[in-house]
Design a protein around this motif. Structure first.
Motif, short mmCIF file in Angstrom:
data_model
loop_
_atom_site.label_atom_id
_atom_site.label_comp_id
_atom_site.label_asym_id
_atom_site.label_seq_id
_atom_site.Cartn_x
_atom_site.Cartn_y
_atom_site.Cartn_z
N UNK A 1 0.23 3.58 9.47
CA UNK A 1 0.68 2.02 9.96
C UNK A 1 -0.19 1.09 10.13
N UNK A 2 -1.28 1.46 10.83
CA UNK A 2 -2.27 0.28 11.32
C UNK A 2 -3.16 -0.08 9.82
N UNK A 3 -3.55 1.32 9.18
CA UNK A 3 -4.34 1.08 7.86
C UNK A 3 -3.54 0.14 6.90
N UNK A 4 -2.20 0.56 6.62
CA UNK A 4 -1.69 -0.51 5.58
C UNK A 4 -1.44 -1.88 6.17
N UNK A 5 -1.14 -2.11 7.45
CA UNK A 5 -1.31 -3.27 7.87
C UNK A 5 -2.62 -4.03 7.76
N UNK A 6 -3.66 -3.31 8.08
CA UNK A 6 -4.98 -3.78 7.82
C UNK A 6 -5.10 -4.08 6.46
N UNK A 7 -4.67 -3.37 5.37
CA UNK A 7 -4.97 -3.67 3.91
C UNK A 7 -4.09 -5.03 3.80
N UNK A 8 -2.89 -5.48 4.49
CA UNK A 8 -2.01 -6.56 4.28
C UNK A 8 -3.00 -7.92 4.50
N UNK A 9 -4.06 -7.67 5.37
CA UNK A 9 -4.72 -8.79 5.43
C UNK A 9 -5.49 -9.25 4.02
N UNK A 10 -5.69 -8.20 3.30
CA UNK A 10 -6.33 -8.60 1.77
C UNK A 10 -5.23 -8.57 0.49
N UNK A 11 -4.14 -7.73 1.01
CA UNK A 11 -3.17 -7.70 -0.03
C UNK A 11 -1.81 -7.83 0.58
N UNK A 12 -1.16 -8.94 0.30
CA UNK A 12 0.14 -9.42 1.09
C UNK A 12 1.33 -8.32 0.75
N UNK A 13 1.23 -7.59 -0.48
CA UNK A 13 2.20 -6.57 -0.64
C UNK A 13 2.32 -5.61 0.66
N UNK A 14 1.07 -5.53 1.42
CA UNK A 14 1.29 -4.50 2.45
C UNK A 14 1.45 -4.93 3.66
N UNK B 1 6.19 -0.67 0.02
CA UNK B 1 4.85 -0.54 -0.60
C UNK B 1 3.95 -0.02 0.23
N UNK B 2 4.09 -0.16 1.49
CA UNK B 2 2.85 0.52 2.71
C UNK B 2 3.07 1.98 2.64
N UNK B 3 4.41 2.36 2.71
CA UNK B 3 4.94 3.84 2.71
C UNK B 3 4.43 4.60 1.72
N UNK B 4 4.50 4.13 0.50
CA UNK B 4 4.12 4.77 -0.78
C UNK B 4 2.75 4.64 -0.83
N UNK B 5 1.94 3.66 -0.36
CA UNK B 5 0.48 3.59 -0.21
C UNK B 5 -0.21 4.62 0.66
N UNK B 6 0.64 4.65 1.81
CA UNK B 6 0.08 5.52 2.61
C UNK B 6 0.22 7.21 2.63
N UNK B 7 1.47 7.32 1.62
CA UNK B 7 1.52 8.74 1.07
C UNK B 7 0.63 8.90 -0.03
#
Length: 473
Positions: free
Chosen positions: A107-120, A127-133
Protein backbone atom coordinates in the motif's frame (compact mmCIF):
# COMPACT_ATOMS: atom_id res chain seq x y z
CA UNK A 1 16.48 -25.12 4.95
CA UNK A 2 19.74 -26.81 5.79
CA UNK A 3 22.75 -24.93 7.05
CA UNK A 4 25.80 -24.61 4.81
CA UNK A 5 29.40 -23.49 4.99
CA UNK A 6 28.65 -20.08 3.60
CA UNK A 7 26.11 -18.93 6.18
CA UNK A 8 25.13 -15.39 7.18
CA UNK A 9 27.46 -13.29 9.35
CA UNK A 10 26.73 -10.70 12.07
CA UNK A 11 26.78 -7.76 9.68
CA UNK A 12 24.27 -9.33 7.31
CA UNK A 13 22.05 -10.42 10.21
CA UNK A 14 22.03 -6.88 11.68
CA UNK A 15 21.20 -5.53 8.23
CA UNK A 16 18.38 -8.08 7.99
CA UNK A 17 16.91 -6.97 11.33
CA UNK A 18 17.18 -3.26 10.52
CA UNK A 19 15.82 -3.75 7.03
CA UNK A 20 12.96 -5.94 8.26
CA UNK A 21 11.97 -3.28 10.80
CA UNK A 22 12.76 -0.10 8.87
CA UNK A 23 10.23 -0.50 6.15
CA UNK A 24 7.26 1.73 5.47
CA UNK A 25 6.58 2.44 9.14
CA UNK A 26 9.44 4.86 9.74
CA UNK A 27 8.33 7.07 6.84
CA UNK A 28 4.85 7.53 8.28
CA UNK A 29 5.32 7.08 12.02
CA UNK A 30 5.36 10.81 12.78
CA UNK A 31 1.84 11.20 11.37
CA UNK A 32 0.42 8.09 13.06
CA UNK A 33 2.10 9.04 16.35
CA UNK A 34 0.91 12.66 16.22
CA UNK A 35 -2.66 11.41 15.79
CA UNK A 36 -2.24 9.47 19.03
CA UNK A 37 -0.03 11.55 21.32
CA UNK A 38 1.86 14.77 21.97
CA UNK A 39 5.65 14.81 22.39
CA UNK A 40 5.62 14.15 26.15
CA UNK A 41 3.30 11.11 26.15
CA UNK A 42 5.05 9.80 23.02
CA UNK A 43 8.42 9.97 24.77
CA UNK A 44 7.04 8.07 27.76
CA UNK A 45 5.50 5.51 25.39
CA UNK A 46 8.89 4.99 23.73
CA UNK A 47 10.41 4.25 27.15
CA UNK A 48 7.60 1.76 27.89
CA UNK A 49 7.88 0.02 24.50
CA UNK A 50 11.68 0.08 24.63
CA UNK A 51 11.69 -1.75 27.98
CA UNK A 52 9.22 -4.32 26.66
CA UNK A 53 11.16 -4.97 23.46
CA UNK A 54 14.45 -5.14 25.38
CA UNK A 55 12.95 -7.81 27.66
CA UNK A 56 11.84 -9.74 24.56
CA UNK A 57 15.32 -9.53 23.01
CA UNK A 58 17.02 -10.58 26.26
CA UNK A 59 14.60 -13.51 26.53
CA UNK A 60 15.39 -14.61 22.98
CA UNK A 61 19.12 -14.40 23.65
CA UNK A 62 18.87 -16.33 26.93
CA UNK A 63 16.78 -19.11 25.41
CA UNK A 64 18.99 -19.27 22.33
CA UNK A 65 22.04 -19.95 24.54
CA UNK A 66 20.40 -22.36 26.98
CA UNK A 67 18.09 -24.21 24.60
CA UNK A 68 20.21 -24.33 21.40
CA UNK A 69 18.39 -27.44 20.22
CA UNK A 70 15.22 -25.32 19.79
CA UNK A 71 16.43 -23.83 16.53
CA UNK A 72 13.14 -23.78 14.62
CA UNK A 73 12.52 -20.08 15.17
CA UNK A 74 10.79 -18.29 18.04
CA UNK A 75 7.74 -20.55 17.77
CA UNK A 76 9.79 -23.56 18.88
CA UNK A 77 9.69 -22.12 22.41
CA UNK A 78 5.90 -22.33 22.35
CA UNK A 79 6.30 -25.97 21.29
CA UNK A 80 8.60 -26.68 24.22
CA UNK A 81 6.05 -25.21 26.62
CA UNK A 82 2.69 -26.20 25.14
CA UNK A 83 3.47 -29.02 22.71
CA UNK A 84 2.79 -29.27 18.95
CA UNK A 85 -0.39 -27.18 19.03
CA UNK A 86 1.40 -24.38 20.91
CA UNK A 87 4.13 -24.35 18.28
CA UNK A 88 1.53 -24.28 15.53
CA UNK A 89 -0.40 -21.38 17.10
CA UNK A 90 2.77 -19.33 17.49
CA UNK A 91 4.20 -20.28 14.09
CA UNK A 92 0.94 -19.66 12.24
CA UNK A 93 0.70 -16.23 13.90
CA UNK A 94 4.25 -15.45 12.83
CA UNK A 95 3.54 -16.54 9.27
CA UNK A 96 0.37 -14.43 9.17
CA UNK A 97 2.26 -11.44 10.53
CA UNK A 98 4.98 -11.67 7.90
CA UNK A 99 2.77 -11.67 4.84
CA UNK A 100 0.21 -9.24 6.29
CA UNK A 101 3.14 -6.87 6.74
CA UNK A 102 3.78 -7.23 3.02
CA UNK A 103 0.27 -5.92 2.33
CA UNK A 104 1.12 -2.78 4.31
CA UNK A 105 4.36 -2.48 2.34
CA UNK A 106 2.44 -2.78 -0.92
CA UNK A 107 0.00 0.00 0.00
CA UNK A 108 2.68 2.50 0.99
CA UNK A 109 4.95 1.54 -1.89
CA UNK A 110 2.32 2.09 -4.55
CA UNK A 111 1.27 5.33 -2.87
CA UNK A 112 4.88 6.48 -3.10
CA UNK A 113 4.98 5.51 -6.78
CA UNK A 114 1.92 7.76 -7.12
CA UNK A 115 4.16 10.76 -6.46
CA UNK A 116 5.85 10.07 -9.81
CA UNK A 117 3.09 8.24 -11.71
CA UNK A 118 -0.47 9.49 -11.20
CA UNK A 119 -1.97 6.13 -12.20
CA UNK A 120 -0.85 4.77 -8.79
CA UNK A 121 -2.03 7.79 -6.75
CA UNK A 122 -3.43 6.73 -3.38
CA UNK A 123 -2.01 3.20 -3.60
CA UNK A 124 -5.40 1.45 -3.41
CA UNK A 125 -6.74 1.43 -6.98
CA UNK A 126 -6.63 -1.45 -9.46
CA UNK A 127 -3.42 -0.22 -11.10
CA UNK A 128 -1.72 -0.16 -7.68
CA UNK A 129 -2.97 -3.64 -6.81
CA UNK A 130 -1.75 -5.21 -10.05
CA UNK A 131 1.56 -3.35 -9.72
CA UNK A 132 1.97 -4.67 -6.18
CA UNK A 133 1.16 -8.22 -7.30
CA UNK A 134 3.85 -8.08 -9.99
CA UNK A 135 6.46 -6.80 -7.51
CA UNK A 136 5.43 -9.39 -4.91
CA UNK A 137 5.91 -12.29 -7.34
CA UNK A 138 9.24 -10.91 -8.59
CA UNK A 139 10.52 -10.87 -5.00
CA UNK A 140 9.11 -14.35 -4.41
CA UNK A 141 11.07 -15.72 -7.36
CA UNK A 142 14.20 -13.90 -6.13
CA UNK A 143 13.99 -15.60 -2.73
CA UNK A 144 13.15 -18.89 -4.45
CA UNK A 145 16.54 -18.58 -6.15
CA UNK A 146 18.34 -18.75 -2.78
CA UNK A 147 17.88 -17.08 0.60
CA UNK A 148 21.54 -16.21 1.17
CA UNK A 149 21.79 -14.34 -2.13
CA UNK A 150 18.63 -12.42 -1.25
CA UNK A 151 20.05 -11.47 2.15
CA UNK A 152 23.18 -10.11 0.44
CA UNK A 153 21.03 -7.91 -1.81
CA UNK A 154 19.12 -6.83 1.29
CA UNK A 155 22.36 -5.69 2.97
CA UNK A 156 23.17 -3.40 0.04
CA UNK A 157 19.62 -2.01 -0.06
CA UNK A 158 19.75 -1.28 3.70
CA UNK A 159 22.80 0.93 3.28
CA UNK A 160 21.15 2.83 0.42
CA UNK A 161 17.85 3.47 2.20
CA UNK A 162 19.43 4.82 5.39
CA UNK A 163 20.83 7.82 3.51
CA UNK A 164 17.51 9.77 3.18
CA UNK A 165 16.59 8.88 6.77
CA UNK A 166 19.94 10.23 7.98
CA UNK A 167 19.40 13.37 5.87
CA UNK A 168 15.95 13.81 7.45
CA UNK A 169 17.39 13.59 10.98
CA UNK A 170 20.12 16.13 10.18
CA UNK A 171 17.62 18.59 8.68
CA UNK A 172 15.32 18.14 11.67
CA UNK A 173 18.20 18.90 14.05
CA UNK A 174 19.05 22.06 12.12
CA UNK A 175 15.40 23.19 11.96
CA UNK A 176 14.51 22.14 15.52
CA UNK A 177 13.06 24.87 17.77
CA UNK A 178 12.78 24.17 21.49
CA UNK A 179 9.85 26.58 21.82
CA UNK A 180 7.73 24.62 19.34
CA UNK A 181 8.69 21.30 20.95
CA UNK A 182 7.72 22.38 24.49
CA UNK A 183 4.74 24.62 23.65
CA UNK A 184 2.18 21.81 23.85
CA UNK A 185 4.35 19.07 25.36
CA UNK A 186 1.47 17.13 26.96
CA UNK A 187 -1.09 17.70 24.19
CA UNK A 188 -3.60 19.99 25.88
CA UNK A 189 -3.96 22.26 22.85
CA UNK A 190 -3.82 19.44 20.29
CA UNK A 191 -6.68 17.66 22.07
CA UNK A 192 -8.99 20.53 21.17
CA UNK A 193 -7.94 20.41 17.51
CA UNK A 194 -7.73 16.65 16.92
CA UNK A 195 -10.48 15.37 19.23
CA UNK A 196 -13.15 18.11 19.03
CA UNK A 197 -12.27 19.48 22.44
CA UNK A 198 -12.36 16.08 24.13
CA UNK A 199 -9.76 15.66 26.86
CA UNK A 200 -7.39 12.78 26.13
CA UNK A 201 -5.46 11.65 29.19
CA UNK A 202 -1.77 10.86 29.35
CA UNK A 203 -2.65 7.16 29.63
CA UNK A 204 -4.92 7.26 26.56
CA UNK A 205 -2.25 9.01 24.51
CA UNK A 206 0.36 6.44 25.51
CA UNK A 207 -2.06 3.59 24.79
CA UNK A 208 -2.76 4.98 21.35
CA UNK A 209 0.96 5.01 20.61
CA UNK A 210 1.72 1.37 21.42
CA UNK A 211 0.55 -0.34 18.20
CA UNK A 212 2.20 2.36 16.08
CA UNK A 213 5.52 1.77 17.84
CA UNK A 214 5.22 -2.01 17.88
CA UNK A 215 4.67 -2.02 14.11
CA UNK A 216 8.06 -0.45 13.46
CA UNK A 217 9.79 -2.97 15.76
CA UNK A 218 8.52 -6.07 13.99
CA UNK A 219 11.55 -7.88 12.61
CA UNK A 220 13.71 -7.51 15.71
CA UNK A 221 13.49 -11.29 16.12
CA UNK A 222 14.76 -11.83 12.56
CA UNK A 223 18.20 -13.03 13.65
CA UNK A 224 16.56 -15.65 15.87
CA UNK A 225 14.31 -16.93 13.08
CA UNK A 226 17.24 -17.16 10.66
CA UNK A 227 19.74 -18.12 13.36
CA UNK A 228 20.20 -21.59 11.91
CA UNK A 229 21.74 -19.90 8.86
CA UNK A 230 24.31 -17.92 10.86
CA UNK A 231 27.99 -18.77 10.71
CA UNK A 232 27.90 -19.09 14.50
CA UNK A 233 25.02 -19.23 17.00
CA UNK A 234 26.48 -16.27 18.87
CA UNK A 235 26.15 -14.15 15.72
CA UNK A 236 22.35 -14.16 16.04
CA UNK A 237 22.56 -13.13 19.73
CA UNK A 238 24.85 -10.18 19.01
CA UNK A 239 22.78 -9.08 16.04
CA UNK A 240 19.55 -8.79 18.05
CA UNK A 241 21.17 -6.47 20.61
CA UNK A 242 22.96 -4.35 18.01
CA UNK A 243 19.81 -4.16 15.95
CA UNK A 244 17.63 -3.11 18.90
CA UNK A 245 19.97 -0.32 20.01
CA UNK A 246 20.22 1.01 16.46
CA UNK A 247 16.47 0.92 15.93
CA UNK A 248 15.64 2.66 19.22
CA UNK A 249 17.96 5.56 18.43
CA UNK A 250 16.67 5.92 14.88
CA UNK A 251 12.97 5.69 15.79
CA UNK A 252 13.09 8.14 18.69
CA UNK A 253 14.93 10.76 16.62
CA UNK A 254 12.74 10.37 13.55
CA UNK A 255 9.43 10.40 15.44
CA UNK A 256 10.10 13.13 18.04
CA UNK A 257 12.28 15.71 16.26
CA UNK A 258 9.38 16.82 13.98
CA UNK A 259 7.51 18.02 17.11
CA UNK A 260 10.15 20.75 17.26
CA UNK A 261 9.56 21.78 13.65
CA UNK A 262 5.75 21.67 13.30
CA UNK A 263 2.86 21.54 15.74
CA UNK A 264 1.31 18.20 16.61
CA UNK A 265 -1.96 19.17 14.93
CA UNK A 266 -0.18 19.97 11.64
CA UNK A 267 1.85 16.76 11.69
CA UNK A 268 -1.31 14.73 12.33
CA UNK A 269 -3.01 16.10 9.19
CA UNK A 270 -0.12 15.44 6.80
CA UNK A 271 -0.57 13.01 3.94
CA UNK A 272 1.55 9.86 3.81
CA UNK A 273 4.46 9.49 3.65
CA UNK A 274 4.54 12.14 6.38
CA UNK A 275 8.35 12.28 6.39
CA UNK A 276 8.29 13.59 2.84
CA UNK A 277 5.61 16.16 3.64
CA UNK A 278 7.59 17.44 6.63
CA UNK A 279 10.68 17.92 4.46
CA UNK A 280 8.52 19.63 1.83
CA UNK A 281 7.48 22.06 4.57
CA UNK A 282 11.09 22.69 5.62
CA UNK A 283 13.21 22.56 2.44
CA UNK A 284 10.77 22.39 -0.48
CA UNK A 285 9.57 19.79 -2.96
CA UNK A 286 13.00 18.21 -3.49
CA UNK A 287 12.85 16.92 0.08
CA UNK A 288 9.60 15.08 -0.67
CA UNK A 289 11.06 13.56 -3.84
CA UNK A 290 14.15 12.35 -1.93
CA UNK A 291 12.03 10.73 0.78
CA UNK A 292 9.71 9.03 -1.68
CA UNK A 293 12.70 7.57 -3.52
CA UNK A 294 14.06 6.41 -0.15
CA UNK A 295 10.68 4.93 0.72
CA UNK A 296 10.62 2.92 -2.49
CA UNK A 297 14.11 1.52 -1.80
CA UNK A 298 13.26 0.92 1.86
CA UNK A 299 10.05 -0.91 1.12
CA UNK A 300 11.59 -3.14 -1.53
CA UNK A 301 14.46 -3.99 0.83
CA UNK A 302 12.17 -4.83 3.74
CA UNK A 303 9.87 -6.76 1.41
CA UNK A 304 12.79 -9.04 0.48
CA UNK A 305 13.31 -9.84 4.17
CA UNK A 306 9.62 -10.40 4.77
CA UNK A 307 9.42 -12.72 1.79
CA UNK A 308 12.22 -14.78 3.34
CA UNK A 309 10.77 -14.94 6.87
CA UNK A 310 7.33 -16.51 6.21
CA UNK A 311 8.88 -19.13 3.94
CA UNK A 312 11.47 -19.99 6.57
CA UNK A 313 8.73 -20.14 9.20
CA UNK A 314 6.48 -22.66 7.44
CA UNK A 315 9.46 -24.78 6.34
CA UNK A 316 10.61 -25.10 9.96
CA UNK A 317 7.06 -25.83 11.12
CA UNK A 318 6.84 -28.66 8.57
CA UNK A 319 10.17 -29.97 9.84
CA UNK A 320 8.70 -30.07 13.36
CA UNK A 321 5.57 -31.82 12.00
CA UNK A 322 3.08 -29.06 12.82
CA UNK A 323 2.38 -28.46 9.12
CA UNK A 324 2.19 -31.05 6.31
CA UNK A 325 5.52 -32.21 4.86
CA UNK A 326 4.79 -30.51 1.54
CA UNK A 327 5.32 -27.10 3.20
CA UNK A 328 8.92 -28.04 3.90
CA UNK A 329 10.00 -29.32 0.47
CA UNK A 330 12.98 -27.40 -0.94
CA UNK A 331 14.30 -26.92 -4.45
CA UNK A 332 17.85 -27.18 -5.79
CA UNK A 333 18.60 -23.73 -4.34
CA UNK A 334 17.54 -25.00 -0.90
CA UNK A 335 14.47 -22.73 -0.88
CA UNK A 336 10.95 -23.93 0.13
CA UNK A 337 9.17 -23.43 -3.18
CA UNK A 338 5.82 -24.85 -2.04
CA UNK A 339 5.68 -22.56 0.98
CA UNK A 340 6.71 -19.54 -1.08
CA UNK A 341 3.98 -20.24 -3.63
CA UNK A 342 1.23 -20.62 -1.01
CA UNK A 343 2.32 -17.42 0.72
CA UNK A 344 2.37 -15.63 -2.63
CA UNK A 345 -1.16 -16.79 -3.45
CA UNK A 346 -2.44 -15.63 -0.03
CA UNK A 347 -0.87 -12.21 -0.52
CA UNK A 348 -2.35 -11.94 -4.02
CA UNK A 349 -5.85 -12.67 -2.72
CA UNK A 350 -5.54 -10.31 0.24
CA UNK A 351 -4.23 -7.44 -1.92
CA UNK A 352 -7.66 -7.15 -3.51
CA UNK A 353 -9.09 -6.27 -0.08
CA UNK A 354 -7.46 -2.85 -0.55
CA UNK A 355 -10.40 -1.97 -2.78
CA UNK A 356 -12.81 -2.31 0.14
CA UNK A 357 -10.78 -0.88 3.02
CA UNK A 358 -10.64 2.88 3.50
CA UNK A 359 -7.41 2.88 5.50
CA UNK A 360 -5.64 -0.13 3.98
CA UNK A 361 -2.16 0.67 5.30
CA UNK A 362 -3.28 1.11 8.92
CA UNK A 363 -5.54 -1.94 8.71
CA UNK A 364 -2.77 -4.19 7.34
CA UNK A 365 -0.08 -3.10 9.80
CA UNK A 366 -2.42 -3.32 12.80
CA UNK A 367 -3.34 -6.93 11.89
CA UNK A 368 0.34 -7.71 11.29
CA UNK A 369 1.25 -6.33 14.72
CA UNK A 370 -1.59 -8.11 16.49
CA UNK A 371 -0.57 -11.45 14.99
CA UNK A 372 3.05 -11.22 16.02
CA UNK A 373 2.11 -10.20 19.56
CA UNK A 374 0.81 -13.77 19.95
CA UNK A 375 4.24 -15.20 19.08
CA UNK A 376 6.05 -12.68 21.26
CA UNK A 377 3.79 -13.44 24.23
CA UNK A 378 4.67 -17.13 24.05
CA UNK A 379 8.39 -16.31 24.09
CA UNK A 380 7.88 -14.41 27.33
CA UNK A 381 5.84 -17.16 28.98
CA UNK A 382 8.41 -19.82 28.07
CA UNK A 383 11.21 -17.62 29.40
CA UNK A 384 9.28 -17.51 32.68
CA UNK A 385 8.68 -21.26 32.78
CA UNK A 386 12.24 -22.24 31.85
CA UNK A 387 13.86 -19.74 34.25
CA UNK A 388 11.55 -20.79 37.09
CA UNK A 389 12.60 -24.44 36.69
CA UNK A 390 16.27 -23.43 36.67
CA UNK A 391 15.73 -21.04 39.61
CA UNK A 392 17.28 -18.20 37.60
CA UNK A 393 15.26 -15.39 39.13
CA UNK A 394 16.83 -12.53 37.20
CA UNK A 395 15.90 -14.21 33.92
CA UNK A 396 12.48 -15.02 35.36
CA UNK A 397 11.84 -11.31 35.97
CA UNK A 398 12.88 -10.55 32.39
CA UNK A 399 10.36 -13.12 31.20
CA UNK A 400 7.63 -11.57 33.37
CA UNK A 401 8.33 -8.13 31.90
CA UNK A 402 8.35 -9.49 28.34
CA UNK A 403 5.09 -11.43 28.75
CA UNK A 404 3.35 -8.65 30.68
CA UNK A 405 4.26 -6.09 28.04
CA UNK A 406 2.94 -8.20 25.15
CA UNK A 407 -0.26 -9.03 27.03
CA UNK A 408 -0.78 -5.37 27.92
CA UNK A 409 -0.34 -4.35 24.29
CA UNK A 410 -2.84 -7.00 23.18
CA UNK A 411 -5.49 -6.04 25.74
CA UNK A 412 -5.17 -2.26 25.79
CA UNK A 413 -4.16 -1.37 22.26
CA UNK A 414 -4.98 -4.24 19.93
CA UNK A 415 -7.79 -6.42 21.25
CA UNK A 416 -10.00 -5.88 18.18
CA UNK A 417 -7.17 -6.78 15.83
CA UNK A 418 -6.32 -9.88 17.88
CA UNK A 419 -9.93 -11.01 17.55
CA UNK A 420 -9.75 -10.56 13.77
CA UNK A 421 -6.52 -12.57 13.61
CA UNK A 422 -8.30 -15.56 15.19
CA UNK A 423 -10.47 -15.75 12.05
CA UNK A 424 -7.36 -16.59 10.04
CA UNK A 425 -6.80 -19.64 12.25
CA UNK A 426 -9.88 -21.33 10.74
CA UNK A 427 -8.03 -22.57 7.60
CA UNK A 428 -4.87 -23.00 9.66
CA UNK A 429 -6.37 -25.67 11.87
CA UNK A 430 -7.24 -27.67 8.75
CA UNK A 431 -3.53 -27.86 7.91
CA UNK A 432 -2.74 -28.75 11.52
CA UNK A 433 -5.26 -31.62 11.35
CA UNK A 434 -3.71 -32.85 8.06
CA UNK A 435 -0.25 -32.73 9.61
CA UNK A 436 -1.39 -34.69 12.66
CA UNK A 437 -3.00 -37.30 10.43
CA UNK A 438 0.06 -37.48 8.19
CA UNK A 439 2.33 -38.06 11.19
CA UNK A 440 -0.07 -40.47 12.96
CA UNK A 441 -0.37 -38.10 15.92
CA UNK A 442 -3.68 -38.00 17.74
CA UNK A 443 -5.14 -34.63 18.74
CA UNK A 444 -5.70 -34.91 22.49
CA UNK A 445 -8.51 -33.47 24.60
CA UNK A 446 -6.58 -30.37 25.68
CA UNK A 447 -5.74 -29.57 22.07
CA UNK A 448 -9.35 -30.08 21.00
CA UNK A 449 -10.49 -27.74 23.78
CA UNK A 450 -7.94 -25.09 22.77
CA UNK A 451 -8.84 -25.33 19.09
CA UNK A 452 -12.54 -25.13 19.98
CA UNK A 453 -11.98 -22.06 22.15
CA UNK A 454 -10.05 -20.23 19.40
CA UNK A 455 -12.69 -21.16 16.81
CA UNK A 456 -15.40 -19.85 19.16
CA UNK A 457 -13.52 -16.56 19.50
CA UNK A 458 -13.22 -16.45 15.71
CA UNK A 459 -16.99 -16.86 15.35
CA UNK A 460 -17.56 -14.09 17.91
CA UNK A 461 -15.17 -11.88 15.92
CA UNK A 462 -17.10 -12.57 12.71
CA UNK A 463 -20.37 -11.66 14.43
CA UNK A 464 -18.87 -8.46 15.87
CA UNK A 465 -17.59 -7.45 12.44
CA UNK A 466 -20.94 -8.15 10.80
CA UNK A 467 -22.79 -6.08 13.43
CA UNK A 468 -20.31 -3.21 13.27
CA UNK A 469 -19.00 -3.74 16.83
CA UNK A 470 -15.54 -4.13 15.25
CA UNK A 471 -14.68 -1.70 12.48
CA UNK A 472 -12.63 -3.30 9.70
CA UNK A 473 -9.96 -0.91 8.44
Amino acid sequence: MKNNARGIGVGELVALIISSSIGTGIFGIMNDLANAAAAGPALLAWVFVGVGILALVLSLNNLSVKRPELDAGIFSYAGAQFGPLGEFISGWAYWLSAWLGNIAFATMLMSSFGTFFKVFKGGQNLASIFGAIIIMWLLTFLVNNGVESASFINTIVTICKLIPIFAFVVIMFISFKVGIFTADFWGNVANNVLHNGKTVSLFEQMKGSIMVMMWVFIGIEGASVLGNRAKQKSDAQKATIYGLISLLIIYILVSLLPYGVMTQAKIATLQQPAMGEILRHVVGSWGSVMINLGLIISTLGAWISWTMLPAETTMLMAKDKTLPKSWGKVNKKNAPTYSLMITGVMQTIFLFSLLFTEYAYNFAYSLCTAAILISYLMVGTYQMQFSYKKKEWGQFVIGVIAAAFQLTAMVLAGWQQVLMVTILYIPGFIFYYLSSKENARAINKNEKFTIGAILLIAVIAIVMISTGAIKVG
